[in-house]
Design a protein around this motif. Structure first.
Motif, PDB file in Angstrom:
ATOM      1  N   TYR A   8       0.824  -1.207   0.000  1.00 12.18           N
ATOM      2  CA  TYR A   8       0.000   0.000   0.000  1.00 12.18           C
ATOM      3  C   TYR A   8       0.860   1.258   0.000  1.00 12.18           C
ATOM      4  CZ  TYR A   8      -3.903  -3.047   1.269  1.00 12.18           C
ATOM      5  OH  TYR A   8      -4.867  -4.040   1.279  1.00 12.18           O
ATOM      6  N   SER A   9       0.386   2.295  -0.694  1.00 10.48           N
ATOM      7  CA  SER A   9       1.026   3.614  -0.619  1.00 10.48           C
ATOM      8  C   SER A   9       0.592   4.292   0.685  1.00 10.48           C
ATOM      9  CB  SER A   9       0.595   4.474  -1.806  1.00 10.48           C
ATOM     10  OG  SER A   9      -0.786   4.802  -1.653  1.00 10.48           O
ATOM     11  N   VAL A  10       1.277   5.369   1.032  1.00 10.53           N
ATOM     12  CA  VAL A  10       0.884   6.133   2.225  1.00 10.53           C
ATOM     13  C   VAL A  10      -0.560   6.624   2.077  1.00 10.53           C
ATOM     14  CG1 VAL A  10       1.287   8.307   3.462  1.00 10.53           C
ATOM     15  CG2 VAL A  10       3.206   6.777   2.978  1.00 10.53           C
ATOM     16  N   ASP A  11      -0.905   7.155   0.902  1.00 15.96           N
ATOM     17  CA  ASP A  11      -2.280   7.653   0.709  1.00 15.96           C
ATOM     18  C   ASP A  11      -3.304   6.533   0.876  1.00 15.96           C
ATOM     19  OD1 ASP A  11      -1.228  10.102   0.267  1.00 15.96           O
ATOM     20  OD2 ASP A  11      -1.819  10.270  -1.833  1.00 15.96           O
ATOM     21  N   GLU A  12      -2.979   5.351   0.355  1.00 14.92           N
ATOM     22  CA  GLU A  12      -3.912   4.220   0.513  1.00 14.92           C
ATOM     23  C   GLU A  12      -4.039   3.826   1.993  1.00 14.92           C
ATOM     24  OE1 GLU A  12      -3.327   1.988  -3.811  1.00 14.92           O
ATOM     25  OE2 GLU A  12      -1.921   1.573  -2.190  1.00 14.92           O
ATOM     26  N   LEU A  13      -2.931   3.856   2.714  1.00 16.77           N
ATOM     27  CA  LEU A  13      -2.995   3.499   4.141  1.00 16.77           C
ATOM     28  C   LEU A  13      -3.788   4.539   4.932  1.00 16.77           C
ATOM     29  CD1 LEU A  13       0.611   2.075   4.673  1.00 16.77           C
ATOM     30  CD2 LEU A  13      -1.547   0.798   4.849  1.00 16.77           C
ATOM     31  N   VAL A  14      -3.630   5.814   4.555  1.00 14.54           N
ATOM     32  CA  VAL A  14      -4.434   6.856   5.209  1.00 14.54           C
ATOM     33  C   VAL A  14      -5.920   6.631   4.906  1.00 14.54           C
ATOM     34  CG1 VAL A  14      -4.977   9.326   5.188  1.00 14.54           C
ATOM     35  CG2 VAL A  14      -2.599   8.574   5.382  1.00 14.54           C
ATOM     36  N   GLU A  15      -6.223   6.299   3.662  1.00 17.52           N
ATOM     37  CA  GLU A  15      -7.612   6.012   3.282  1.00 17.52           C
ATOM     38  C   GLU A  15      -8.159   4.840   4.113  1.00 17.52           C
ATOM     39  OE1 GLU A  15      -9.090   7.784   0.663  1.00 17.52           O
ATOM     40  OE2 GLU A  15     -10.978   6.788   1.188  1.00 17.52           O
ATOM     41  N   LEU A  16      -7.323   3.809   4.270  1.00 19.05           N
ATOM     42  CA  LEU A  16      -7.774   2.592   4.955  1.00 19.05           C
ATOM     43  C   LEU A  16      -7.826   2.735   6.471  1.00 19.05           C
ATOM     44  CD1 LEU A  16      -5.762   0.015   2.823  1.00 19.05           C
ATOM     45  CD2 LEU A  16      -8.252  -0.023   3.144  1.00 19.05           C
ATOM     46  N   THR A  17      -6.951   3.577   7.034  1.00 17.17           N
ATOM     47  CA  THR A  17      -6.800   3.557   8.503  1.00 17.17           C
ATOM     48  C   THR A  17      -7.006   4.924   9.153  1.00 17.17           C
ATOM     49  OG1 THR A  17      -4.421   4.041   8.516  1.00 17.17           O
ATOM     50  CG2 THR A  17      -5.063   1.723   8.280  1.00 17.17           C
ATOM     51  N   GLY A  18      -7.122   5.993   8.360  1.00 13.93           N
ATOM     52  CA  GLY A  18      -7.282   7.325   8.934  1.00 13.93           C
ATOM     53  C   GLY A  18      -5.975   8.099   8.916  1.00 13.93           C
ATOM     54  N   THR A  19      -6.096   9.412   9.135  1.00 13.28           N
ATOM     55  CA  THR A  19      -4.913  10.280   9.027  1.00 13.28           C
ATOM     56  C   THR A  19      -3.857   9.939  10.067  1.00 13.28           C
ATOM     57  OG1 THR A  19      -6.212  11.881  10.252  1.00 13.28           O
ATOM     58  CG2 THR A  19      -5.931  12.300   7.915  1.00 13.28           C
TER      59      THR A  19
END
Ligand code: DHB
Ligand code: FE
Length: 283
Positions: free
Chosen positions: A226-237
């Motif tokens: 996962y990219s950082v943006d995808e991880l933020v999407e999946l888990t929150g900021t």
């Protein structure tokens, strides 16, 4: 050579500090969270580490937006925390292990990680709360020396999960090549899913958290796809703090080198999915 005895990954939330100070461990809100820890304290009593290498994310106490290193390593004789504005009591100084700090810095820079080295460093709740949860009876003197390693999760761009995994692998190799008979435990403090601000404030993704925890047992590099943006999407900021878990788990080695001992997951604690895992090294 030094030995990695195992690793612990845990979420952090400032309210834990207030709960400890108020003796709320048996309170119904807090009990499912604190109940995860006695098994870990018992394991630490058995494996008796000499040194904690703590991978965590600073939230503005030591680094602020004007100067934000991607990766930084403490090389101080001791570390203090300070009032971050959460109203949690400060704790006694944490002794450093400068010998391991400088060995780690030499090895990581040698492997092309560009670090900020900190000969003075304040440590925030992400460092202090796991210490207090794991050694609740430490009193004025901690039974372990410490080395703080910080990963930026505050000021974008953040390092990728893949980069944090590689950092963790390099940390593991560095600790194992340290000319010392010390027993080292690796701690990763951050995550799991949470978002403190914006439209998705309060966001928690239990399905992802549980899949991620399972991946650390079976396929520790899984989340690096996962990219950082995808991880933020999946888990929150702020869920992106799970980068600490990825790095810490990578430091322990492959699935064959590591035995999973214990897990706890409880939602929510404050705004955060509170997870805890313990791994023992077999080598
Ligand atoms: C909370 C969580 C964090 O990771 C943090 O650093 C501060 C607050 C929270 O859920 O309250
Ligand atoms: Fe945090």
């Amino acid at each position: 050579m030094a030995k990695i005895v195992g690793g612990i990954v845990t979420s952090h939330v400032p309210a834990i500090g207030r709960a400890i100070a108020g003796g709320l461990q048996e309170d119904p809100y807090w009990k499912p969270f604190f109940d995860g820890f006695p098994a870990v304290q018992k394991w630490l009593d058995e494996v008796k580490p000499d040194v904690v290498l703590m991978i965590y994310n600073d939230h503005g106490l030591n680094f602020f937006l004007d100067k934000m290193p991607t990766f930084s390593v403490g090389a101080a004789p001791s570390y203090d925390n300070a009032d971050e504005g959460w109203g949690i009591p400060t704790l006694p100084s944490f002794p450093g292990d400068q010998d391991l700090s400088w060995h780690l810095i030499e090895e990581l820079v040698g492997k092309e990680f560009d670090l900020t080295t900190c000969q003075e460093m304040q440590v925030d709740h992400a460092f202090t709360l796991p210490m207090k949860l794991l050694w609740p009876n430490a009193g004025e003197s901690w039974p372990v020396r410490t080395v703080p390693v910080c990963i930026n999760t505050v000021q974008h761009p953040l390092p990728t999960a893949r980069r944090c995994f590689k950092l963790g692998q390099a940390i593991g190799e560095a600790v194992r090549s340290w000319d010392s008979d010390a027993r080292v435990v690796i701690i990763g403090s951050g995550g799991l899913s949470h978002q403190l601000d914006g439209e998705r404030a309060g966001f928690i993704n239990k399905a992802f958290d549980l899949q991620f925890m399972d991946s650390l047992i079976k396929d520790p590099a899984w989340a690096t796809k996962y990219s950082v943006d995808e991880l933020v999407e999946l888990t929150g900021t702020q869920g992106i703090e799970l980068l600490m878990w990825i790095a810490a788990r990578a430091a322990l080695g492959s699935v064959d080198q590591v035995k999973h001992l214990h897990s706890n997951y409880h939602i929510p604690i404050s705004n955060t999915a509170a997870g805890l895992m313990v791994f023992e090294n077999l080598d």
